[in-house]
Design an enzyme around this catalytic site. Structure first.
Site, PDB file in Angstrom:
ATOM      1  N   LYS A  74       0.851  -1.194   0.000  1.00 12.89           N
ATOM      2  CA  LYS A  74       0.000   0.000   0.000  1.00 12.89           C
ATOM      3  C   LYS A  74       0.885   1.241   0.000  1.00 12.89           C
ATOM      4  CE  LYS A  74      -3.969   1.851   2.656  1.00 12.89           C
ATOM      5  NZ  LYS A  74      -4.877   1.563   3.800  1.00 12.89           N
ATOM      6  N   SER A 133      -9.816   1.544   2.662  1.00 14.20           N
ATOM      7  CA  SER A 133      -8.887   2.318   1.870  1.00 14.20           C
ATOM      8  C   SER A 133      -7.830   1.473   1.151  1.00 14.20           C
ATOM      9  CB  SER A 133      -8.186   3.347   2.753  1.00 14.20           C
ATOM     10  OG  SER A 133      -7.360   2.705   3.705  1.00 14.20           O
ATOM     11  N   SER A 193     -10.129  -0.865   6.836  1.00 14.89           N
ATOM     12  CA  SER A 193      -9.483  -0.611   5.545  1.00 14.89           C
ATOM     13  C   SER A 193      -8.734  -1.786   4.920  1.00 14.89           C
ATOM     14  CB  SER A 193      -8.508   0.570   5.660  1.00 14.89           C
ATOM     15  OG  SER A 193      -9.202   1.781   5.571  1.00 14.89           O
TER      16      SER A 193
END
Lengths: 103, 497
Positions: B83, B158, B182
């Site tokens: 990420k 996310s 997330s």
């Protein structure tokens, strides 16, 4: 129930949070923040008298100390590598003293 | 020769490498080619670290050639993508924000370094909601990622890039971060195994902070075993994250034990929650029935205060985000608006330009909630609520070994379908209480919803630092449902077939 925040309140918050908003953005932000704050009513549903707060999930952990030992860290060059503006090995910023600057 | 990496697990890739079936450089080349060819449809990647991948592969092949097989780590030759809130020297770390556009990682995050030390092939950096504020990856300043199962739908967020990359078979493993759901919610939307370990299990050093009392790093994979292998690599104390704990176990050890005799809890208030779609509810009930048939004992548990979790989360998260994001001062790094006359003007203009709408909202909200007079009404109360929610979970886990729940109320929604921020926040209704209490939670794919035909995950929640419990239940579900599939349209044929 009236709004939690007025546009003037939001203008003050923007100043503290250092986010420059246009008048249009301020109006929109005021609507959004009121809607969000309105949705937080759930935390008033319980009687919290005498309940102590918990600030993080690791129970009992208060301060974490490590040995005060020298370790390698960033060289000046590395520390400055992300600076949008540097000058003579320093982070450069606009003048901070007085209306006419400091020199 | 095509290796057929898309459908291979991390364990299979490592085993093939060690058996001499293929080299690390072949793995790296095929993985990079796949990303180049397929990611134009998904847009999971913000940056592909081709040079780092090839260098890592060359190091692994050199070790194999020199007969130093024993030195190869547990992720030897396994492609991993990260990420984009995780620093990796040689890549940029943007948090999908204009504020950090072009920011070169000055050091490497501990979670990333552990994967590198374990021999992974770093593929690159993955899209996300800006600064992890969101549930759809639509707030990325660089455009949305698409759900590989339906390109008109969001992958969740996310960590949407992380889930989409795994679901599309672009990487067998990805790392994400989870502050209120997330990792788990995109895991559910994309049909991959997505683990948020107990708070403190994995170091956050080098991961751009959002809500420091809530943030946790974890793996996304297509099999429970791969996720457990990754956790073995990730977990452990790090002096540079003072909340990280040394509570490592072998997370793969009890995957085969089954659930006979395990006590699994169902939360009545979750199952009857307004907004829970019937297809997700049906999947949770089906999973419960399968676990019961496999020998688990189902019990109802009460979490009397979780009703307040959403409110408490949207107080705590923004307050901590406001504090963490005050570091973006346009002086030391980050976006700077040129031509400002004063420092104050430069702060205000740069932060207004650099942060997108949701980031600005959360910062403003946090600033307000922490202001004098408001603090006691909201922030302090939210921390008292945390005490009650933590107690609820502790009491529930006195009765059960694992809790089974929905992850998200629905399957993946359409890109652009949800515009209102408070409506978007509802995507987190079943996940935030776990971050507040700090327990481990994961999304386990259980097939497709009967109405939407899209992936559904069920949430498994573990007692604090007993993440092996939920992995054991997940492994049992995996035996019932089969391993998670690469999304249709992204599977490639195995070599020789």
């Amino acid at each position: 129930m009236g709004p939690h925040l007025t546009e003037d309140d939001v203008r003050g918050i923007a100043e503290v949070a250092r986010i420059g908003l246009t008048e249009d953005e301020l109006a929109r932000m005021t609507v959004d923040l009121n809607a969000i704050v309105g949705s937080l009513a759930g935390i008033f549903e319980y009687d919290l008298e005498g309940v102590s707060p918990t600030f993080h999930p690791i129970g009992g952990l208060v301060n974490v100390m490590r040995e005060d030992a020298e370790t390698p860290s960033f060289a000046q060059r590395q520390a400055l590598s992300g600076a949008p503006h540097e000058q003579e090995g320093f982070f450069a910023v606009p003048s901070i003293l007085g209306e006419d600057g400091d020199r | 020769m095509m290796l057929g990496l898309a459908s291979m697990t991390a364990r299979e890739i490592r085993a093939g490498l060690l058996a001499g079936e293929f080299s690390a450089i072949e793995i790296a080349r095929e993985a990079l080619e796949r990303v180049e060819r397929e990611d134009v449809r998904v847009r999971a990647f913000l940056e592909v670290s081709k040079k780092l991948a090839l260098e890592a592969a060359a190091r692994i092949d050199a070790a194999v050639a020199a007969g130093r097989i024993l030195e190869l780590g547990p992720l030897a030759g396994v492609p991993v993508a990260f990420k984009d809130n995780m620093n990796l020297v040689g890549t940029h770390t943007t948090c999908a924000s204009k504020m950090l556009d072009g920011y070169a990682s000055p050091y490497t995050a501990t979670c990333v370094q552990r994967c590198l030390d374990a021999g992974c092939i770093p593929l690159g950096k993955l899209n996300m909601d800006e600064f992890a504020f969101g549930s759809s990856t639509e707030s990325s300043a660089f455009g949305p990622t698409r759900n590989p199962w339906d390109l008109d739908r969001v992958p969740g967020g996310s960590s949407g890039g992380s889930a989409a990359a795994v679901a599309a078979g672009l990487s067998p493993l990805a790392l994400g971060s989870d502050t209120g759901g997330s990792i788990r919610q995109p895991g559910s939307f994309c049909g991959v195994v997505a683990v948020k370990p107990t708070y403190g299990a994995v170091s956050r050093y080098g991961v751009v902070a959002f809500g420091s009392s809530l943030d946790q790093v974890g793996p996304l994979a297509r099999t429970v075993e791969d996720a457990a292998l990754a956790l073995n690599v990730l977990a452990g104390h790090d002096e540079r994250d003072c909340m990280s704990q040394d509570r490592r176990v072998d997370f793969t050890a009890n995957l085969g034990e089954g659930v006979a005799g395990m006590r699994i809890g169902l939360v009545r208030s979750f199952m009857s929650a307004e907004g829970l779609s019937s297809e997700v509810r049906a999947k949770v009930e089906e999973a419960a029935a399968k676990l019961e048939a496999a020998g688990a004992k189902l019990e109802e548990v009460e979490l009397p205060h979780v009703k307040a979790a959403m409110s408490a989360y949207y107080v705590l998260g923004p307050c901590e985000a406001y504090s963490n994001l005050s570091r973006f001062d346009a002086v030391r790094y980050g976006h700077r608006t040129p031509g400002c006359e004063s420092l104050a003007e430069q702060y205000e203009a740069s932060r207004a330009e650099g942060f997108g709408p949701e980031a600005r909202r959360r910062i403003m909200l946090g600033c307000y909630l922490l202001s004098s007079g408001v603090y006691d009404r909201y922030y302090y109360r939210a921390q008292q609520i945390r005490t009650l929610i933590t107690r609820d979970y502790a009491e529930a886990f006195g009765k059960v070994d694992c809790i089974l729940a929905p992850v998200a109320p629905t399957t993946a929604f359409g890109i652009g379908e949800i515009g209102d921020p408070t409506e978007m926040y509802l995507a987190d209704m079943f996940t935030t209480s776990i971050n507040i209490a700090g327990n481990g939670g994961m999304s386990m794919p259980v097939g497709l919803g009967c109405e939407s035909g899209l992936p559904v995950g069920v949430q498994l929640i573990a007692p604090a630092f007993r993440d092996e419990n939920m992995l054991r239940v997940a492994a049992a579900l995996e035996r019932e449902y089969g391993a998670a599939l690469v999304a249709p349209g992204f599977a490639d044929e195995r070599a020789g077939e």
